[in-house]
Design a protein around this motif. Sequence first.
Motif, PDB file in Angstrom:
ATOM      1  N   UNK A 132       6.091  -4.737  -5.141  1.00 11.10           N
ATOM      2  CA  UNK A 132       7.467  -5.385  -3.874  1.00 11.10           C
ATOM      3  C   UNK A 132       7.239  -6.762  -3.190  1.00 11.10           C
ATOM      4  N   UNK A 133       6.473  -6.728  -3.295  1.00  6.46           N
ATOM      5  CA  UNK A 133       5.666  -8.204  -3.131  1.00  6.46           C
ATOM      6  C   UNK A 133       6.252  -8.906  -4.226  1.00  6.46           C
ATOM      7  N   UNK A 134       5.461  -8.809  -5.590  1.00  5.12           N
ATOM      8  CA  UNK A 134       5.654  -9.495  -6.773  1.00  5.12           C
ATOM      9  C   UNK A 134       6.814  -9.656  -6.930  1.00  5.12           C
ATOM     10  N   UNK A 135       7.507  -8.336  -7.130  1.00  3.92           N
ATOM     11  CA  UNK A 135       8.881  -7.988  -8.440  1.00  3.92           C
ATOM     12  C   UNK A 135      10.055  -8.930  -7.814  1.00  3.92           C
ATOM     13  N   UNK A 136       9.648  -8.602  -5.889  1.00  2.00           N
ATOM     14  CA  UNK A 136      10.591  -9.384  -4.765  1.00  2.00           C
ATOM     15  C   UNK A 136      10.685 -10.991  -4.737  1.00  2.00           C
ATOM     16  N   UNK A 137       9.479 -11.346  -5.653  1.00  2.00           N
ATOM     17  CA  UNK A 137       9.311 -13.245  -5.658  1.00  2.00           C
ATOM     18  C   UNK A 137      10.040 -13.294  -7.039  1.00  2.00           C
ATOM     19  N   UNK A 187      16.985  -8.257  -1.464  1.00  4.32           N
ATOM     20  CA  UNK A 187      15.474  -8.597  -1.617  1.00  4.32           C
ATOM     21  C   UNK A 187      15.392  -7.869  -0.235  1.00  4.32           C
ATOM     22  N   UNK A 188      15.262  -8.434   1.355  1.00  2.00           N
ATOM     23  CA  UNK A 188      14.994  -7.671   2.448  1.00  2.00           C
ATOM     24  C   UNK A 188      15.529  -6.461   2.947  1.00  2.00           C
ATOM     25  N   UNK A 189      17.552  -5.878   2.596  1.00  2.00           N
ATOM     26  CA  UNK A 189      17.443  -4.824   2.347  1.00  2.00           C
ATOM     27  C   UNK A 189      16.335  -4.086   1.790  1.00  2.00           C
ATOM     28  N   UNK A 190      16.323  -4.204   0.551  1.00  2.00           N
ATOM     29  CA  UNK A 190      15.858  -2.847  -0.201  1.00  2.00           C
ATOM     30  C   UNK A 190      14.397  -2.767  -0.080  1.00  2.00           C
ATOM     31  N   UNK A 191      13.186  -3.682   0.246  1.00  2.00           N
ATOM     32  CA  UNK A 191      12.479  -3.730   1.410  1.00  2.00           C
ATOM     33  C   UNK A 191      12.126  -2.551   2.428  1.00  2.00           C
ATOM     34  N   UNK A 192      13.012  -3.063   3.324  1.00  2.00           N
ATOM     35  CA  UNK A 192      13.672  -1.973   4.769  1.00  2.00           C
ATOM     36  C   UNK A 192      13.739  -0.546   4.060  1.00  2.00           C
ATOM     37  N   UNK A 193      14.618  -0.054   3.448  1.00  2.00           N
ATOM     38  CA  UNK A 193      15.095   0.750   2.441  1.00  2.00           C
ATOM     39  C   UNK A 193      13.859   1.387   1.814  1.00  2.00           C
ATOM     40  N   UNK A 194      13.115   1.089   1.227  1.00  2.00           N
ATOM     41  CA  UNK A 194      11.538   1.529   0.884  1.00  2.00           C
ATOM     42  C   UNK A 194      10.370   1.740   1.878  1.00  2.00           C
ATOM     43  N   UNK A 195      10.324   0.958   2.308  1.00  2.57           N
ATOM     44  CA  UNK A 195       9.047   0.954   3.239  1.00  2.57           C
ATOM     45  C   UNK A 195       9.290   1.144   4.807  1.00  2.57           C
ATOM     46  N   UNK A 196      10.534   1.169   5.388  1.00  3.12           N
ATOM     47  CA  UNK A 196      11.371   0.760   6.510  1.00  3.12           C
ATOM     48  C   UNK A 196      11.290  -0.332   7.383  1.00  3.12           C
ATOM     49  N   UNK A 197      11.675  -0.773   8.653  1.00  3.86           N
ATOM     50  CA  UNK A 197      12.063  -2.136   9.098  1.00  3.86           C
ATOM     51  C   UNK A 197      11.034  -2.687   9.117  1.00  3.86           C
ATOM     52  N   UNK A 214       5.891 -11.801   2.492  1.00  5.61           N
ATOM     53  CA  UNK A 214       5.535 -12.123   1.553  1.00  5.61           C
ATOM     54  C   UNK A 214       5.994 -12.196  -0.047  1.00  5.61           C
ATOM     55  N   UNK A 215       6.625 -11.875  -0.141  1.00 12.65           N
ATOM     56  CA  UNK A 215       7.495 -12.338  -1.454  1.00 12.65           C
ATOM     57  C   UNK A 215       8.831 -13.378  -1.007  1.00 12.65           C
ATOM     58  N   UNK A 216       8.564 -13.852  -0.024  1.00 12.45           N
ATOM     59  CA  UNK A 216       9.444 -15.361   0.424  1.00 12.45           C
ATOM     60  C   UNK A 216       8.479 -16.117   0.168  1.00 12.45           C
ATOM     61  N   UNK A 217       7.496 -16.179   0.442  1.00 12.02           N
ATOM     62  CA  UNK A 217       6.098 -16.361   0.306  1.00 12.02           C
ATOM     63  C   UNK A 217       5.965 -17.195  -1.263  1.00 12.02           C
ATOM     64  N   UNK A 218       5.307 -16.481  -1.206  1.00 14.40           N
ATOM     65  CA  UNK A 218       5.415 -16.365  -3.120  1.00 14.40           C
ATOM     66  C   UNK A 218       6.116 -17.363  -3.512  1.00 14.40           C
ATOM     67  N   UNK A 219       7.614 -16.827  -3.790  1.00 16.27           N
ATOM     68  CA  UNK A 219       8.747 -17.521  -4.044  1.00 16.27           C
ATOM     69  C   UNK A 219       9.143 -18.757  -4.211  1.00 16.27           C
TER      70      UNK A 219
END
Length: 228
Positions: free
Chosen positions: A57-62, A74-84, A93-98
């Motif tokens: 999720x972090x690497x792919x999102x980045x 990206x954030x909506x998808x992350x919430x859908x997968x892992x919860x809020x 984490x993805x935003x920082x790496x990106x």
Amino acid sequence: MIQAARRLLRQPSAVRFALLLLLLATFGAALLVVPLPEAEEFPRLADRLGALAPVAAILGGALLLVALVPRTFITLASGAIFGALEGAAYALGAALLAAALGFTVGRLLGREFVADQVRGRLARLDGWFARQSVLGVITVRLLPIAGFGLVSYGYGTTGARMLPFLTGSVLASAPTAFGYAALGATATSPGDVNWYAAAPAGLGLIAGAVLIHRWWRAERGRRVKTAE
């Protein structure tokens, strides 16, 4: 004009800058023709990845962010997968790496050319970016001027420092990360959403208004001192 363009393209810095523009144009064209998956598909993908799902999720999102995919998706998808709450953390984490990747690419491909070409007001603007603190980065991030990835590339071409840029990027992204992750979680588990996770989004709007006001007052004060 053609001869001037040819002379310009003989410069290595101009070639690298043209490569940066081509990269951004390619990403923009891909966004127009490649459909984004539906939110309901993400939990099934996470199940197949198992324990590697957070890392993916972090690497792919980045990678998606540097490819100019909107951070909201990206954030909506992350919430859908892992919860809020977990989704917000992985999205940050993805935003920082990106932000680090986009800034580095912009610095390597565009900084030398921009530094050689800017004159007058553009040079003063470049100097403003070079002097920016974390507060200045937060202010720019909160302004609706461009997408997350595009701002990262743009910052790399300026004289901005990386550490304040990364810190400001994460702080500016945090409020909406919690809010959008909470919304994304409703797509798969509407009864399990912790709506307190959305509270930072409202606080972020207030904080953004305060930061922009403080930045505006500071800039006005500098202009008055300069005029004196």
